[in-house]
Each structure stands twice: as C-alpha cells, then as structure tokens.
Design a protein around this motif. Structure first.
Motif, PDB file in Angstrom:
ATOM      1  N   TYR A 820       0.816  -1.218   0.000  1.00  0.00           N
ATOM      2  CA  TYR A 820       0.000   0.000   0.000  1.00  0.00           C
ATOM      3  C   TYR A 820       0.852   1.272   0.000  1.00  0.00           C
ATOM      4  CZ  TYR A 820      -4.267  -2.665   0.627  1.00  0.00           C
ATOM      5  OH  TYR A 820      -5.336  -3.521   0.431  1.00  0.00           O
ATOM      6  N   GLY A 821       2.176   1.103  -0.051  1.00  0.00           N
ATOM      7  CA  GLY A 821       3.056   2.257  -0.158  1.00  0.00           C
ATOM      8  C   GLY A 821       3.062   3.152   1.055  1.00  0.00           C
ATOM      9  N   VAL A 822       3.008   2.577   2.269  1.00  0.00           N
ATOM     10  CA  VAL A 822       3.036   3.382   3.489  1.00  0.00           C
ATOM     11  C   VAL A 822       4.207   2.934   4.349  1.00  0.00           C
ATOM     12  CG1 VAL A 822       0.555   3.794   3.506  1.00  0.00           C
ATOM     13  CG2 VAL A 822       1.472   1.816   4.706  1.00  0.00           C
ATOM     14  N   GLU A 823       4.663   3.836   5.197  1.00  0.00           N
ATOM     15  CA  GLU A 823       5.764   3.546   6.104  1.00  0.00           C
ATOM     16  C   GLU A 823       5.219   3.252   7.482  1.00  0.00           C
ATOM     17  OE1 GLU A 823       8.877   3.309   5.339  1.00  0.00           O
ATOM     18  OE2 GLU A 823       8.631   3.913   3.243  1.00  0.00           O
ATOM     19  N   ALA A 824       5.949   2.430   8.247  1.00  0.00           N
ATOM     20  CA  ALA A 824       5.593   2.184   9.646  1.00  0.00           C
ATOM     21  C   ALA A 824       5.803   3.459  10.435  1.00  0.00           C
ATOM     22  CB  ALA A 824       6.452   1.061  10.220  1.00  0.00           C
ATOM     23  N   SER A 825       4.825   3.811  11.289  1.00  0.00           N
ATOM     24  CA  SER A 825       4.932   5.050  12.071  1.00  0.00           C
ATOM     25  C   SER A 825       5.961   4.897  13.169  1.00  0.00           C
ATOM     26  CB  SER A 825       3.567   5.407  12.674  1.00  0.00           C
ATOM     27  OG  SER A 825       3.155   4.419  13.580  1.00  0.00           O
ATOM     28  N   ALA A 826       6.587   6.013  13.518  1.00  0.00           N
ATOM     29  CA  ALA A 826       7.639   5.983  14.527  1.00  0.00           C
ATOM     30  C   ALA A 826       7.112   5.610  15.883  1.00  0.00           C
ATOM     31  CB  ALA A 826       8.325   7.347  14.592  1.00  0.00           C
ATOM     32  N   GLY A 827       5.846   5.860  16.115  1.00  0.00           N
ATOM     33  CA  GLY A 827       5.297   5.607  17.443  1.00  0.00           C
ATOM     34  C   GLY A 827       4.584   4.304  17.594  1.00  0.00           C
ATOM     35  N   GLU A 828       4.831   3.328  16.667  1.00  0.00           N
ATOM     36  CA  GLU A 828       4.123   2.053  16.752  1.00  0.00           C
ATOM     37  C   GLU A 828       4.420   1.324  18.049  1.00  0.00           C
ATOM     38  OE1 GLU A 828       5.002  -0.457  13.553  1.00  0.00           O
ATOM     39  OE2 GLU A 828       3.737   0.565  12.139  1.00  0.00           O
ATOM     40  N   GLY A 829       3.372   0.725  18.574  1.00  0.00           N
ATOM     41  CA  GLY A 829       3.572  -0.214  19.661  1.00  0.00           C
ATOM     42  C   GLY A 829       3.343   0.345  21.036  1.00  0.00           C
ATOM     43  N   GLY A 830       2.894   1.583  21.216  1.00  0.00           N
ATOM     44  CA  GLY A 830       2.648   2.048  22.574  1.00  0.00           C
ATOM     45  C   GLY A 830       2.146   3.470  22.607  1.00  0.00           C
ATOM     46  N   ARG A 831       1.931   4.008  23.840  1.00  0.00           N
ATOM     47  CA  ARG A 831       1.365   5.343  23.998  1.00  0.00           C
ATOM     48  C   ARG A 831       2.445   6.384  24.278  1.00  0.00           C
ATOM     49  NH1 ARG A 831      -3.034   4.781  28.555  1.00  0.00           N
ATOM     50  NH2 ARG A 831      -2.992   7.045  28.286  1.00  0.00           N
ATOM     51  N   GLY A 832       3.687   5.974  24.202  1.00  0.00           N
ATOM     52  CA  GLY A 832       4.766   6.911  24.524  1.00  0.00           C
ATOM     53  C   GLY A 832       5.036   7.884  23.404  1.00  0.00           C
ATOM     54  N   VAL A 833       4.028   8.671  22.986  1.00  0.00           N
ATOM     55  CA  VAL A 833       4.157   9.628  21.908  1.00  0.00           C
ATOM     56  C   VAL A 833       4.190  11.040  22.499  1.00  0.00           C
ATOM     57  CG1 VAL A 833       3.102  10.508  19.808  1.00  0.00           C
ATOM     58  CG2 VAL A 833       2.932   8.090  20.369  1.00  0.00           C
ATOM     59  N   GLU A 834       5.116  11.860  22.037  1.00  0.00           N
ATOM     60  CA  GLU A 834       5.243  13.221  22.546  1.00  0.00           C
ATOM     61  C   GLU A 834       4.235  14.116  21.838  1.00  0.00           C
ATOM     62  OE1 GLU A 834       7.043  14.314  25.013  1.00  0.00           O
ATOM     63  OE2 GLU A 834       7.920  12.351  25.414  1.00  0.00           O
ATOM     64  N   LEU A 835       3.228  14.630  22.591  1.00  0.00           N
ATOM     65  CA  LEU A 835       2.270  15.602  22.084  1.00  0.00           C
ATOM     66  C   LEU A 835       2.515  16.923  22.783  1.00  0.00           C
ATOM     67  CD1 LEU A 835      -0.985  13.458  22.074  1.00  0.00           C
ATOM     68  CD2 LEU A 835       0.324  14.169  20.092  1.00  0.00           C
ATOM     69  N   PRO A 836       2.120  18.039  22.155  1.00  0.00           N
ATOM     70  CA  PRO A 836       2.277  19.339  22.844  1.00  0.00           C
ATOM     71  C   PRO A 836       1.625  19.317  24.226  1.00  0.00           C
ATOM     72  CG  PRO A 836       1.681  19.659  20.557  1.00  0.00           C
ATOM     73  CD  PRO A 836       1.572  18.190  20.821  1.00  0.00           C
ATOM     74  N   GLU A 837       0.464  18.665  24.296  1.00  0.00           N
ATOM     75  CA  GLU A 837      -0.214  18.499  25.593  1.00  0.00           C
ATOM     76  C   GLU A 837      -0.673  17.044  25.664  1.00  0.00           C
ATOM     77  OE1 GLU A 837      -3.970  20.282  28.177  1.00  0.00           O
ATOM     78  OE2 GLU A 837      -3.482  21.149  26.227  1.00  0.00           O
ATOM     79  N   PRO A 838      -0.179  16.263  26.633  1.00  0.00           N
ATOM     80  CA  PRO A 838      -0.511  14.830  26.666  1.00  0.00           C
ATOM     81  C   PRO A 838      -1.997  14.576  26.903  1.00  0.00           C
ATOM     82  CG  PRO A 838       0.597  15.491  28.685  1.00  0.00           C
ATOM     83  CD  PRO A 838       0.675  16.672  27.767  1.00  0.00           C
ATOM     84  N   ILE A 839      -2.479  13.436  26.407  1.00  0.00           N
ATOM     85  CA  ILE A 839      -3.857  13.012  26.624  1.00  0.00           C
ATOM     86  C   ILE A 839      -3.937  12.306  27.964  1.00  0.00           C
ATOM     87  CG2 ILE A 839      -5.662  11.470  25.768  1.00  0.00           C
ATOM     88  CD1 ILE A 839      -4.678  12.003  22.957  1.00  0.00           C
ATOM     89  N   SER A 840      -4.892  12.728  28.782  1.00  0.00           N
ATOM     90  CA  SER A 840      -5.028  12.137  30.115  1.00  0.00           C
ATOM     91  C   SER A 840      -5.594  10.729  30.004  1.00  0.00           C
ATOM     92  CB  SER A 840      -5.939  13.006  30.985  1.00  0.00           C
ATOM     93  OG  SER A 840      -7.273  12.944  30.479  1.00  0.00           O
ATOM     94  N   ASP A 841      -5.508   9.987  31.145  1.00  0.00           N
ATOM     95  CA  ASP A 841      -6.050   8.638  31.155  1.00  0.00           C
ATOM     96  C   ASP A 841      -7.543   8.629  30.900  1.00  0.00           C
ATOM     97  OD1 ASP A 841      -3.570   7.569  31.623  1.00  0.00           O
ATOM     98  OD2 ASP A 841      -3.826   7.419  33.789  1.00  0.00           O
ATOM     99  N   ARG A 842      -8.262   9.579  31.472  1.00  0.00           N
ATOM    100  CA  ARG A 842      -9.718   9.647  31.269  1.00  0.00           C
ATOM    101  C   ARG A 842     -10.023   9.935  29.806  1.00  0.00           C
ATOM    102  NH1 ARG A 842     -14.205   7.827  33.524  1.00  0.00           N
ATOM    103  NH2 ARG A 842     -13.536   8.540  35.590  1.00  0.00           N
ATOM    104  N   GLU A 843      -9.290  10.880  29.214  1.00  0.00           N
ATOM    105  CA  GLU A 843      -9.497  11.186  27.798  1.00  0.00           C
ATOM    106  C   GLU A 843      -9.127   9.999  26.916  1.00  0.00           C
ATOM    107  OE1 GLU A 843      -8.546  15.982  28.199  1.00  0.00           O
ATOM    108  OE2 GLU A 843      -6.990  14.567  27.569  1.00  0.00           O
TER     109      GLU A 843
END
Length: 899
Positions: A820-843
């Motif tokens: 399908y011509g796509v690359e594996a994302s750098a953040g595969e396999g977990g929630r350890g992704v750096e966002l400007p503001e992290p998503i809370s557990d409830r969210e």
C-alpha cells in the motif's frame, strides 16, 4: 561441434623463436590489439531488472559466468551492466577468445597484455607446457597491483579446451587477485570445475533462463511494430511461443518487419532468421551431426536411449541429445523430467520444414520404444504420426486407464480424428473411453452423446465404468450435489476398475470440499490416496496429492499446501525417466496458486510460464486456470492491457478446443468485471454481471473453479460500492453466503470481511470497520494470505492504511505496508508519543470508545458520566491531536500509535 586442432591452428607466436627481436615485438603488438574496451550498442534494448542483477555481481574478487547458446544477448547485457556501474570502472579489458588461443603461450600473452598492458617476449622461447605459463601467470598476478575497478572479460572461454591452456585458465581463477573482477562468457558449459568457487561465495552463473525475454518483455519489444499495425498481439504471442524469448531471432525478425512492412512472413521463414539458424547449426556441425539434430527435431521429447533407438547409420550416434545440450545448441532440459530434453520450437519448426525420408519408420520405432516403457500417451502420439490407426487402437485399448488418469487429452482426440467414426460408434468400450476424454476436455455435450448412444444390451457389463463417467461428467458441469449422489452409487458397483474408483473418490473429495465439508472431503481423500498407493501408479499418487492440496487451499492453510505440493513435485522429480503426467502439472499449477495468494507474484509467474507451455501442448483444460491467474497478476500490477490480452487468449484457446461455453464464459466474464472495475468502467461491469445471471441461478460449482460462486458474490458487492450504492452493498452482504465459519473457504471469508469493513467505513462506523480489518489482518497474517488485500487494494486502500498506522511490525504487516506504499509510524507499539499536551487517562478511555464506534451517549452510559462531560473530553482530544472530527481523531491516534 568443431574440435580444436593444435597442428592446424595458426600460431603467430611460433615465429618468435625463429625470427629476430623486432619481428617478435611486432607479433606482441598484434596480440595487444585483441584486447578491446567494452562498448554498449546504441540500439540496445534496455532491461533494467536484468541489468541490475548483472551489475550487482560485478564485485572485486568475484567471478560472473554468462552461459547460454548463441543469440541470447550475453555480451550486450554485460556491456549494459558495465555502463551502469558507479563509480565507472577505470579499467575494463574485453578479450574475445578463439580456438587458436588453445596454445598456452598465446593465451598467456593475451592475459598478460590484458592484465598489465606489458609485453614479455622472453616467454616466446619457452617450452609450450601449460604449467610453465601457469607459473608465469601466477608470478605476474602476485607482482601486479590492481585497483578496485579492474574488470577482465573473457568472451568465448568455452573455446579454450586444450589441456595446456586449461592449466593456465585454472590458475587465473584459482589465484585471482582480490581487486580483480572476472567475467566469463560461454555458449556451453565450462571445461573445468567451478564448484569450489561457488562454495567460496564468489561465483555466479547466469543462464539462458535469465537472459531470455519474458512474454511481457517480448510484447514491449514489439510495441512500436504493434502500434504501426505491422503485426498483432496474437502474432506476438505466437512469436514468443516459438522462440521462448530467444533474443536474436526476435531482433532480426523485428528489423525485417520494419524494412518490409506489412508483407511479413512467418519467423521460421524469415530470411535473416533462417540465415542465423543456418550459421548456428549447419556451419558449426558435420553433416552427420546435422542429421542427428534433424532426427531429434522429429521427437517432441527425447532422451539418449530413445534417440539411439531410432537413429540410422547416416547419423553421428555419438552426438546424443545430452551432447547437444552440453555443446550449447538450442536443446533444453525439461524441468522435473530427469534426463529428458526438448528442442526450442523455432529450431524444431525450421528443421522439420525440410522433412527427411524414413520419418514414418522412425515414428514407428519411437512408438514401440514408448509402448515398451509404458508411456502410452507418447506411444499413441507416434502411432498417429506413422498413420497406423490399428496400432493406435491397440494402444488405446491397452493403456486406456493409464491414459485417462494421465489425462492425455491431446493424443486421444488426435486418435479419434484418425480412426473411422464407425469404429468408435460401434464399440461401447471406446464410447466410454471417449466420454471421459471429452469430459476432461470440457466437451460435456459430446461426452453425454457418447454415453447415451451405448446400447442397453452393453450397459450391464459396463455399469461401473458408466457410473464413474457420469460422476465425472456431473462434477465437470458443476452439478455438485448430483455428482455426490452418483459417486456413492458408482462406488457400490463391484465391477468398477481401480482407476475408475480412484477418479470417483477424487471427484467426491473435490465436490465435498467445494461444499465446505472439509472433514468429509478429507475422509474421501484418504481412501483415494490409499488406493493410489496400492495401484503403484505414480501418476495416480500425484493426482491424490493434488486433491489434498485443494482441501488445504480451501481451508487457507497455504504453508501446509505449499509443503504438500513441493514434496509431491520432489517425489516426481526423483524418478530418472518418467512420462509427462497431468498430476505433476496440476501440482505446479496449485503451487502457483499458493504463491499468488501469498503475493509472491514473480515466483508464481515463473511457474505459470512453464505450465502454460505444457498445458497448451496437452490440451489440458486447467490451462484456463493458469491464464486466469496470469490475468489477475497483470491486473494487480496495473498492466490492464496485458490482462485483457490474457483473457482474449483464453477465449481463443477454449473456442479452438470446442470447450462448452458453460466452462469458460463465467470465468472470463468474471475476469472482465474485475478489470473493468479497476478501470472505473462500471457500466461494462454491470452488463457483464447481468449476462452471468442465468449461470448464477443454476447454482453450479465447476470442479476447476470451486471459488466461482463466492467470487461472483464479491464482484456484485464491489460493483454496488463502485456505484456508491452503499445500502445495496450492505443488503447483498447480508443476503449472500459470507458466514464467518470454518466451512466457508478461507479466501471467501477474507474477501467478505474486507467488504463488510468497507461498507461500515463508508457508512461512518469507522471504529467497527477498523476493528474488523485489524482482526482480518491477524487472521491472514498466520498464512501470509495477501491476495484479497491485493485484489481489493484500490477499494480498501484508505481503510487499510489507517489500520496499518496503528498496528505493530510483522512480516505480514510489513508486506501490506509495502503493497500500500506506506511507512511504519515511529510511534508504533505504545502510547509513549510526545504531544504538545498529553492526553489524560480519562481522555484516553474516551478515545478508545470513540475508536470502537460508540456514540457519545453510549460512551456516557458506559463510563457513568454525563453527556456534557463526554463532549468536553472529545473536544479536548481533538484539540490535542490537532483534528476537527471524530474520524480524524481516530486516524491521527492510530498514526501516532495511541490506539
């Protein structure tokens, strides 16, 4: 071939010991001119894949051997590969050898000049012993510094065959400097061993199978002539069948076409091609050898023993088929047939154009040889060639059961044309035999007419055979339930022959498999396999393995099926001398089918090329399956024009073979629908689907295409989706047989599941669609079952890409990402992704439920919070992910590996 004569060969260097120094230096200067640079022809036809393959082998310290008969473009392809090397080699020496170079002094002189550009006239006075010059060469190699880009090409190395010269050549290979790349070009096998270099990992051999044009390359090669109307696609296919991709005859014929225009002649009559063949054969061989080759041309297949049985006193009886192969003539080993050979069709046609006296007598001898060796199909073929219908009738009566199991339809149909019609009509036994023949060939109406014409007085004695014939006939016509009922009755007949019982059990197994009754199918197959082993008939055992592989394919057990098929083919290959068998070709076809399902298209096409040739010669009806696979392979690779040409070829062959339309028309219409959907021509696809309505209402399941009902169901759904009729597609999915149970063929379940997911996705239920696709990917991954994702790629691309963004790494998901011509994302396999503001557990909990397709109210009820709170969480999630909708949030979260 001409042998080297050391006394007759010109020996310029021999003058050096007798003449003065100046004369000797002049001779060495002449030797220097033998070393030429590599220059690429301006009109070279570019073949990037082959060029890259060759270029990858040109490494310092490596040896590349190009071995193929004359006319396969060895030198041209090597020059093309050399031209692509980067950085460009600074020192390429090209040395074309000839028979005179069997003198060890002459060979040493050439190598010394090529490697060092130095002359050494002192060597001229030495005794002409190979070891002397080998030692000198070893010293020269050890005292010379080669840079990383030194390449030495020895063209015509097989012409060096004298023992002294071979000593020098072996020393060159054995003491090859690490910075020197060697390329050997020959028309035949090398006159010295190379296995030690292969074990060292520095020797690569490229043969005619890699150098010849593929069918696709042949079409592209003639594309300009095709567009100018100089020839048709049918003519190109015929050219490929005759030449099998032999480059020089094709190039000569194209040049003649361009000069003569529309007034073309057959390739075997082309002036330039005939001149090439004459130079290859007649000018290189003695008259006795030419006669031997002409007699070989009279044989469809041959081995040394058979040739000796028919050769006459005017032949060179030492010039055997195996010798012709070793000499680099256009005679080929037959894959999986032990020491059996065949001639390239173009050479055979050319040689047969001038028939020799005594051909019928030789055909009689060949007939007797095959008959004595139990190869009744081949014996029958030569009985027809020698115009002996009485002999042919005896062979058919004696070997009818073996011929039927082998499905040698071509020979039996040829026999029918040569026998008086009243002979078949008046013989109940021959009527039964030919009812099988016509059923094997898809001519069901003729098969029924033969059975119906048997008088009542003869039916009692033939009850078992008649019952088995009806079973096979019903199965071939697609009346599966009736075939099963008839099979039970046939198996109860005490006079049913072992071969008839075997065929009946195999048909029963296939019918049960087509109905999804795998357990019962396996039980019937076990009985058939036991009977096949007891019969001692290797062909029967191959048919049993073929039936077993069909069951495994239906279950989706691709790895087990591949193991079965390769084991069966290996067992067949273990017999040193064996006749062609339908079972063996069917194993090859099913192996191609396994490879297709796993996305291994190049491997599948390689097998199909070999299979198509065999099936065409034997009038094997499963050619239709092979051509269907080639159509799908071309379609999924975007070569739609080629796909339609395969459909056209299949239609022409089926009509030429007088196959009943019910066998091939639904298949070809289905293939056309798939191609038209790929082109966006929904009106044409809808018209074809309407034409298939009567066939679908009959609920037939053809023995060769048990997947056809499910395939047509999926095509109908795909057509509705292509017309944006989402509700219609959903209704069809709910009404058709797409159950998720183990009795439904695995491929059908995957297709149906992906289409269900697509409907959900287009109806807005993205979460459910993603969840279903992820489940299907996991199920397909166990067997690397790629084909549904390949076939539906254009429709399900957006859906699958989003699912892959959130899935971990595995061989199967990596294959899908490539597909399908796509690359594996750098953040595969977990929630350890750096966002400007992290998503809370409830969210995050709300996000998971959104991805599952739950509404806001359902999420509120599930988490025991207010609807307002859910909406607040959803707004914050969208803001943190930088999206504006629920669907975009799911896609972005999967891309980041949060889900």
């Amino acid at each position: 071939m001409k042998a080297f004569d050391s006394n007759a060969a010109a020996n310029d260097e021999g003058q050096v010991s007798r003449d003065d120094r100046g004369s000797g230096e002049l001779i060495w200067e002449l030797v220097r001119h033998r070393v030429q640079p590599a220059q690429l022809s301006q009109n070279h036809y570019r073949r990037p894949e082959l060029t890259q393959k060759l270029a990858s082998t040109l490494k310092p310290g490596a040896i590349l051997h190009l071995e193929a008969p004359a006319g396969y473009g060895k030198s041209g392809e090597l020059r093309a590969a050399l031209a692509t090397l980067s950085p460009a080699p600074a020192n390429i020496r090209w040395l074309s050898l000839n028979e005179q170079d069997n003198d060890p002094l002459r060979l040493y002189a050439l190598l010394a000049v090529a490697l060092t550009d130095r002359i050494d006239s002192r060597m001229s006075s030495l005794e002409r012993r190979g070891q002397v010059f080998a030692d000198a060469l070893e010293l020269l190699l050890s005292t010379t510094t080669f840079d990383q880009s030194t390449i030495l090409v020895l063209d015509g190395v097989d012409l060096v065959c004298s023992q002294p010269a071979l000593v020098v050549m072996k020393h060159l290979l054995r003491h090859q400097p690490k910075n020197l790349t060697l390329v050997l070009i020959s028309k035949k096998s090398l006159p010295f061993e190379t296995h030690s270099f292969e074990l060292e990992g520095r020797f690569t051999r490229i043969t005619a199978e890699s150098l010849e044009f593929s069918r696709e390359e042949t079409t592209e090669f003639f594309r300009p002539a095709l567009e100018r109307g100089l020839l048709t696609q049918v003519a190109i296919e015929h050219l490929y069948s005759l030449t099998e991709g032999w480059i020089t005859p094709l190039a000569l014929y194209l040049r003649e076409l361009e000069s003569q225009g529309a007034g073309r002649v057959p390739v075997q009559e082309s002036r330039s091609v005939v001149a090439f063949l004459r130079s290859l054969v007649q000018e290189q061989m003695s008259p006795a050898q030419v006669r031997s080759l002409a007699i070989m041309a009279e044989l469809e297949v041959m081995n040394d023993e058979l040739f000796l049985a028919i050769a006459d006193g005017q032949c060179d009886r030492q010039f055997l088929p195996s010798v012709a192969v070793a000499q680099g003539l256009p005679v080929r080993c037959i894959p999986n047939r032990g020491h059996w050979y065949r001639m390239v069709p173009l050479v055979r046609e050319w040689l047969l154009a001038s028939p020799m006296l005594g051909r019928e007598a030789r055909a009689t001898l060949a007939c007797e040889w095959f008959y004595e060796h139990g190869q009744y199909g081949e014996a029958l073929r030569y009985a027809l060639i020698c115009h002996d219908p009485e002999r042919a009738g005896r062979i058919a009566a004696k070997g009818s059961e073996a011929l039927l199991v082998g499905q040698d339809t071509a020979s039996l149909l040829s026999l029918a044309q040569s026998l008086p019609s009243e002979l078949i009509d008046g013989s109940p036994r021959l009527r039964v035999v030919y009812s099988w023949v016509h059923a094997f060939g898809g001519q069901f109406a003729e098969a029924r007419a033969l059975l119906d014409g048997i008088p009542d007085s003869s039916r009692q004695a033939l009850r078992g055979r008649l019952a088995a014939s009806r079973v096979f006939l019903l199965s071939g016509e697609g009346h599966v339930q009736k075939a099963l009922a008839e099979a039970e009755a046939a198996l109860d007949e005490p006079d049913l022959t072992p071969h008839g019982r075997l065929i009946t059990l195999l048909v029963k197994s296939s019918a049960l498999c087509a109905l999804g009754k795998s357990a019962a199918a396996r039980e019937a197959h076990r009985d058939a396999a036991k009977l096949a082993r007891q019969s001692g008939d290797a062909g029967a055992e191959l048919l049993a393995v073929y039936a077993h592989s069909k069951i495994e394919l239906s279950k989706g057990a691709l790895k087990h099926a591949e193991n079965l098929l390769r084991t069966g083919l290996d067992a067949a290959a273990s017999e040193p001398v064996r006749p062609p068998r339908a079972g063996e070709s069917r194993l090859m076809l099913n192996l191609a089918l396994v490879l297709w399902h796993q996305g291994r298209l190049a491997e599948a096409n390689h097998l199909l090329i070999r299979f198509v040739r065999q099936a065409e010669k034997g009038r094997d009806l499963v050619l239709l399956v092979a051509l269907s696979l080639r159509t799908l392979s071309a379609k999924v690779q975007g070569r739609l024009e080629e796909a339609f040409s395969w459909i056209g070829q299949a239609e022409r062959v089926m009509q030429a073979w007088h196959v009943d339309e019910v066998v091939y028309e639904p298949v070809l219409e289905a293939l056309k629908i798939s191609c038209w959907l790929a082109q966006g021509q929904t009106d044409s696809a809808a018209q074809a689907m309407a034409r298939l309505k009567p066939y679908r209402e009959q609920h037939r399941i053809l023995e060769l295409f048990p997947m056809m009902p499910g395939l047509l169901d999926t095509l109908e759904v795909r057509l509705a989706l292509a017309n944006d009729q989402i509700e219609e597609a959903r209704t069809l999915l709910d009404s058709k047989a797409f159950p998720d149970d183990h009795d439904t063929p695995f491929g059908h379940r995957l297709h149906g599941g992906l289409l269900k997911a697509l409907v959900l996705f287009r109806q807005g239920s993205s979460g459910k669609a993603f969840e279903l696709v992820a489940k299907l990917v996991d199920q397909a991954g166990a067997e690397h079952y790629v084909s549904p994702f390949l076939e539906l790629r254009s429709e399900i691309r957006d859906l699958v890409v989003q699912v892959l963004a959130g899935m971990g790494r595995s061989p199967f998901t990596d294959t899908l990402r490539t597909l399908y011509g796509v690359e594996a994302s750098a953040g595969e396999g977990g929630r350890g992704v750096e966002l400007p503001e992290p998503i809370s557990d409830r969210e995050f909990g709300v996000l998971e439920l959104i991805a599952m397709g739950l509404s806001n109210q359902s999420i509120a009820d599930k988490l025991h919070i207010s609807l307002h709170t859910v909406k607040t969480h959803a707004r914050r999630i969208n803001a943190k992910l930088g999206v504006r909708s629920r669907t975009q949030a799911i896609v972005r979260a999967r891309e980041l590996g949060l889900l």
